[in-house]
Design an enzyme around this catalytic site. Structure first.
Site, PDB file in Angstrom:
ATOM      1  N   CYS B  37       0.812  -1.221   0.000  1.00 22.49           N
ATOM      2  CA  CYS B  37       0.000   0.000   0.000  1.00 22.49           C
ATOM      3  C   CYS B  37       0.845   1.271   0.000  1.00 22.49           C
ATOM      4  CB  CYS B  37      -0.958   0.010   1.183  1.00 22.49           C
ATOM      5  SG  CYS B  37      -0.145  -0.195   2.760  1.00 22.49           S
ATOM      6  N   CYS B 106      -2.052  -3.253   8.603  1.00 18.89           N
ATOM      7  CA  CYS B 106      -1.531  -2.036   9.253  1.00 18.89           C
ATOM      8  C   CYS B 106      -0.985  -2.361  10.637  1.00 18.89           C
ATOM      9  CB  CYS B 106      -2.639  -0.987   9.394  1.00 18.89           C
ATOM     10  SG  CYS B 106      -3.280  -0.452   7.813  1.00 18.89           S
TER      11      CYS B 106
END
Lengths: 177, 130
Positions: B37, B106
């Site tokens: 990402c 994350c």
């Protein structure tokens, strides 16, 4: 259409990073002509469905081969080097420090005296960085050794950070316009 | 997508944003990035003579979940020893913030960041001792 063929085989190209973009575009046009929906106006439901599937397959092949990053990822996949792990993290401090600085710089452009001018200069630098990464990819793909492919994998990862940054610069450009 | 209140709180009021002197021998810096990402995270810790983390801060360029994960982590590690801090699992962070499955990576990035910071500090200490 033989779906077991690689995208390269489909387009009659050698499996290399350097490809003949003209040949790619010409072959794509031929496919588009042959698979055009008008040609199937009087065809059976089944034939129409098949032609649509084929057109979709050709489209993804074309998009993959056209874009350097997508092409590099695809080539690495053909060499069984996976890149799809979304939990993958990298630790290269030097590269990441640089990325952090570039992102800080971009965040400050918003408050610059001439945001658009600063943004354009920033985009030009980013563009050069992307071009240089692609050039390095080209060099490392020239020889297919475990070592050079590992280098390519690192370069692909780095390029993904640069592409992401590019998306952010484009978003800021939209905002400033 | 519905995010938890804790996540939104950390995203809107991130704790301990900033940086410490990375040349300081008592400071460990963890720099990690997620190629999928493009998120970049820097997490720093400062330990006292007892080996307890007395300060921690972060800087993250990424999505809200990445910011919240690193913010929460800096709160958690303060007051912990290096060993205790290295025990923190990404699943603890994901659970606390109720991260949706697509954002679990994350918390993985945050776990790797604290590990990288601890490694950096340990290698500094070894250099000093050796």
């Amino acid at each position: 259409m033989d779906y077991s063929q690689s995208y390269y085989e489909l387009f009659g190209l050698t499996e290399k990073f350097d490809i003949n973009q003209n040949a790619l575009a010409a072959r794509y046009q031929e496919f588009q002509k042959a698979l055009h929906p008008d040609k199937y106006a009087n065809a059976s439901e089944r034939e129409r469905r098949i032609s649509l599937q084929q057109a979709a397959h050709i489209n993804s092949a074309f998009q993959t081969l056209k874009d350097p990053l997508a092409r590099a990822r695809y080539l690495l996949e053909l060499h069984s080097i996976g890149l799809s792990d979304e939990n993958k993290t990298i630790r290269d401090p030097e590269f990441l420090e640089q990325q952090m600085e570039l992102r800080e710089e971009l965040a400050e452009i918003r408050h610059a005296d001439d945001p658009m001018g600063s943004l354009i200069a920033f985009m030009q630098r980013l563009d050069l960085a992307i071009k240089s990464s692609i050039e390095q990819l080209r060099q490392h793909f020239a020889e297919v050794t475990d070592e050079s492919l590992a280098q390519c994998q690192t370069l692909v990862y780095q390029l993904q950070f640069l592409y992401r940054l590019q998306q952010e610069t484009e978003a800021l450009e939209e905002e400033l316009l | 997508m519905a995010y938890s209140e804790k996540l939104l709180d950390h995203y809107e009021n991130p704790r301990n944003v900033g940086s410490l002197d990375k040349k300081d021998a008592t400071v460990g810096t963890g720099m990690v990035g997620a190629p999928a990402c493009g998120d970049v995270m820097k997490l720093q810790i400062k330990v006292n003579e007892q080996g307890v983390i007395e300060d921690a801060c972060f800087k993250t360029y990424g999505c809200g979940s990445a910011i919240a994960s690193s913010s929460l982590l800096t709160e958690w590690v303060k007051g912990k020893t290096l060993d205790e801090a290295s025990q923190i699992k990404n699943s603890d962070i994901a659970e606390e913030l109720a991260l949706p499955p697509v954002k679990v990576h994350c918390s993985v990035l945050a776990e790797d960041a604290i590990k990288a910071a601890i490694d950096d500090l340990k290698s500094k200490q070894q250099e000093k001792a050796g």
